[in-house]
Design a protein around this motif. Structure first.
Motif, mmCIF file in Angstrom:
data_model
loop_
_atom_site.group_PDB
_atom_site.id
_atom_site.type_symbol
_atom_site.label_atom_id
_atom_site.label_comp_id
_atom_site.label_asym_id
_atom_site.label_seq_id
_atom_site.Cartn_x
_atom_site.Cartn_y
_atom_site.Cartn_z
ATOM 1 N N PRO A 136 0.804 -1.227 0.000
ATOM 2 C CA PRO A 136 0.000 0.000 0.000
ATOM 3 C C PRO A 136 0.835 1.274 0.000
ATOM 4 N N LEU A 137 2.122 1.184 0.317
ATOM 5 C CA LEU A 137 2.971 2.371 0.351
ATOM 6 C C LEU A 137 3.596 2.698 -0.996
ATOM 7 N N LEU A 138 3.414 1.812 -1.988
ATOM 8 C CA LEU A 138 3.907 2.076 -3.341
ATOM 9 C C LEU A 138 2.793 2.690 -4.167
ATOM 10 N N GLU A 139 3.153 3.641 -5.001
ATOM 11 C CA GLU A 139 2.168 4.233 -5.896
ATOM 12 C C GLU A 139 2.832 4.534 -7.228
ATOM 13 N N ARG A 140 2.034 4.485 -8.255
ATOM 14 C CA ARG A 140 2.526 4.729 -9.608
ATOM 15 C C ARG A 140 2.753 6.220 -9.803
ATOM 16 N N ALA A 141 3.912 6.581 -10.331
ATOM 17 C CA ALA A 141 4.237 7.989 -10.539
ATOM 18 C C ALA A 141 3.459 8.530 -11.717
ATOM 19 N N ASP A 142 2.901 9.721 -11.564
ATOM 20 C CA ASP A 142 2.225 10.394 -12.665
ATOM 21 C C ASP A 142 3.262 10.941 -13.626
ATOM 22 N N ASP A 143 2.760 11.384 -14.800
ATOM 23 C CA ASP A 143 3.672 11.926 -15.804
ATOM 24 C C ASP A 143 4.404 13.154 -15.276
ATOM 25 N N GLY A 144 3.714 13.958 -14.475
ATOM 26 C CA GLY A 144 4.358 15.145 -13.945
ATOM 27 C C GLY A 144 5.393 14.825 -12.887
ATOM 28 N N GLU A 145 5.222 13.694 -12.207
ATOM 29 C CA GLU A 145 6.150 13.303 -11.157
ATOM 30 C C GLU A 145 7.269 12.414 -11.655
ATOM 31 N N ALA A 146 7.154 11.981 -12.904
ATOM 32 C CA ALA A 146 8.131 11.011 -13.410
ATOM 33 C C ALA A 146 9.526 11.602 -13.463
ATOM 34 N N ASP A 147 9.606 12.900 -13.813
ATOM 35 C CA ASP A 147 10.922 13.515 -13.945
ATOM 36 C C ASP A 147 11.488 13.980 -12.610
ATOM 37 N N ALA A 148 10.652 14.006 -11.579
ATOM 38 C CA ALA A 148 11.116 14.446 -10.271
ATOM 39 C C ALA A 148 11.921 13.350 -9.602
ATOM 40 N N PRO A 149 12.969 13.727 -8.868
ATOM 41 C CA PRO A 149 13.777 12.692 -8.202
ATOM 42 C C PRO A 149 12.997 12.010 -7.101
ATOM 43 N N ILE A 150 13.267 10.737 -6.928
ATOM 44 C CA ILE A 150 12.616 9.978 -5.867
ATOM 45 C C ILE A 150 13.273 10.327 -4.543
ATOM 46 N N LEU A 151 12.485 10.729 -3.573
ATOM 47 C CA LEU A 151 13.005 11.120 -2.276
ATOM 48 C C LEU A 151 13.435 9.884 -1.504
ATOM 49 N N GLU A 152 14.673 9.879 -1.052
ATOM 50 C CA GLU A 152 15.144 8.771 -0.243
ATOM 51 C C GLU A 152 14.788 9.038 1.218
ATOM 52 N N PRO A 153 14.324 8.053 1.933
ATOM 53 C CA PRO A 153 13.938 8.259 3.321
ATOM 54 C C PRO A 153 15.143 8.539 4.192
#
Length: 505
Positions: free
Chosen positions: A47-64
């Motif tokens: 449940p904590l995974l979600e598909r990235a939208d097109d607008g979020e695809a280019d944004a870097p993934i935040l590391e915890p």
């Protein structure tokens, strides 16, 4: 020597196949299409995974950060014993020597045997298409392709009204293979159905009049004979030729002329008619679904004369870890729920890091392959260099097992077409002048070029090919030339001379 108990403290290093390591290995050897399927399963499970939208695809993934990680008391047992995974562990985990854990299948596919139709000089293969969609729209029914069995069943329903004969017909149709041949024993079929052999033969004769012509034949000679009879060309000479297809496959033209009682010109016309027929009429209704190859890496010419290597991001799945949802839920969650959330958070975090490391590793390997095979991309297959896994592994500082997994089921789109990454790894053939070795694929290409340029008066034997290749600086044995020629499905010099003489007659 007395036996006694004692305590010893030893320090050692060993590779532990943790679930995270196995996941990283699995992701590395998956193709982009298989990776999409795997990610879809993870999205449904976590449940904590979600598909990235097109607008979020280019944004870097935040590391915890450490503050985002669950408290030590809320973590599951396996997390406590193995420790919290760090970025360095994820980055280095793929470079570990894990060849003994997951052995690679680096063998090349075996060549398919040549059938009588191919030996007779025609490439009579076709690709079947088919498949149906889930939506029952009008367009789906219009675009859908009918199968061979349905096509024959429709004609049977119109041609036969007797229910007994129709039952026999349906049974025979079920025993027709994809190529259109009937693979059934008529006597056994009659006994199984409780019908007479004459009834089964009568129905078979009727089925052989259906479209496409030549269908329901029991062998190649019968299939060709049905098509020639449809054209009113099944005269005695042609029947004799059909009955001796093995001589045609061996190009024994002298024996065929003697048996058929014809001259060179008539025999040439008869063979041309044979080659114009379809030896596999059922392939027009094939139901095998062909999956389009989607490249994982794109290679394009750069402005500075080099090459630009990039991943095919259109096929790469993009997922994010929903840290906001995790922070909100964990505040009010009970102990058991916090344990479950900790596992999900840890799994999602590892998955995103593994995907990032997978992309970097594939890009690194593909870039080195392009650098090594720059001559092939610029000038063609004749300039393909000998290459093996160790050369790539040493150049990029990885293990051979990692390179092997990266190149499995991955494709590269270049200006010369789409190639599997393993295509660029070929064995080497020594140079007769002591220079750089030659790629086996380049040598095969050179052999084909020499044979394509020969004439009917100057057909090149294998010994002549060896001499010409050595003049070009390629040290090769005669048996190797023969092996490469057979792999290219090129007949021997005797057979090629007969074919060229026949074509010029």
């Amino acid at each position: 020597m007395a036996l006694s108990a004692r305590l010893e403290l030893r320090q050692s290093q060993s590779l532990v196949m943790t679930p995270q390591l196995m996941q990283a290995i699995k992701l590395l050897q998956l193709s982009n299409m298989d990776l999409v399927t795997y990610i879809e399963q993870e999205l449904e499970r976590n449940p904590l995974l979600e598909r990235a939208d097109d607008g979020e695809a280019d944004a870097p993934i935040l590391e915890p950060t450490d503050a985002d990680l669950p408290a030590r008391a809320d973590t599951p047992d396996w997390f406590e014993t193995e420790g919290a995974p760090s970025s360095e562990r994820v980055s280095n985990v793929l470079d570990t020597d894990i060849g003994n854990v997951y052995p690679d299948d680096t063998g090349q596919p075996e060549r398919q045997a040549l059938d009588v139709g191919a030996l007779a000089g025609g490439d009579w293969s076709s690709v079947g298409r088919g498949g149906t969609g889930e939506d029952y729209s009008l367009e789906s029914f219009v675009a859908g392709e009918i199968s061979l069995g349905d096509h024959l069943a429709e004609q049977l329903a119109v041609a036969v009204t007797d229910p007994v004969l129709r039952l026999i017909g349906h049974d025979l149709i079920d025993q027709v293979d994809e190529a259109g041949y009937l693979r059934a024993d008529l006597a056994a079929t009659a006994e199984r159905l409780g019908a007479s052999l004459s009834q089964v033969e009568k129905v078979l004769a009727l089925l052989q009049t259906f479209e496409p012509t030549g269908i329901c034949a029991r062998n190649l000679a019968e299939c060709l004979a049905l098509q020639l009879a449809e054209k009113n060309r099944l005269d005695p000479a042609m029947q004799t030729l059909i009955a001796h297809l093995e001589l045609l496959a061996r190009r024994d033209l002298a024996a065929l002329k003697r048996l058929c009682g014809v001259d060179d010109e008539d025999l040439g016309d008869m063979i041309k008619e044979i080659l114009a027929l379809d030896p596999k009429p059922g392939h027009a209704f094939g139901s095998t679904q062909v999956q389009t190859v989607v490249p994982d890496v794109m290679v394009q010419p750069a402005a500075d004369g080099g090459w630009t290597v990039e991943l095919n991001t259109d096929t790469l799945p993009k997922v994010l870890v929903n840290q906001t949802y995790y922070a909100e839920v964990s505040k009010t969650a009970r102990d058991e729920e916090k344990t479950y959330l900790g596992e999900c958070f840890q799994s999602a975090n590892w998955l995103t890091k593994s995907l990032d490391q997978r992309a970097k590793t594939i890009l690194k390997v593909a870039t080195e392959i392009v650098r090594q095979q720059d001559g092939f991309l610029t000038h063609g297959v004749a300039h393909l260099r000998p290459l093996n896994l160790r050369m790539i592994a040493d150049a990029i500082g990885m293990h051979e097992s990692t390179v092997s997994r990266v190149t499995s089921n991955k494709y590269m789109a270049t200006t010369r077409g789409i190639f599997e990454l393993k295509y660029f790894f070929t064995s080497s053939i020594a140079s007769s002048e002591g220079g750089d070795a030659h790629s086996a694929e380049a040598v095969r290409h050179r052999i084909r070029q020499l044979i394509d340029g020969e004439t009917a008066d100057d057909v090149l034997s294998d010994d002549t090919l060896v001499k010409m290749l050595r003049d070009d600086g390629i040290d090769i044995a005669r048996r190797t030339v023969a092996k490469y020629r057979e792999a290219l499905r090129i007949p021997s010099s005797v057979q090629r001379r007969r074919l060229k003489q026949l074509a010029g007659a």
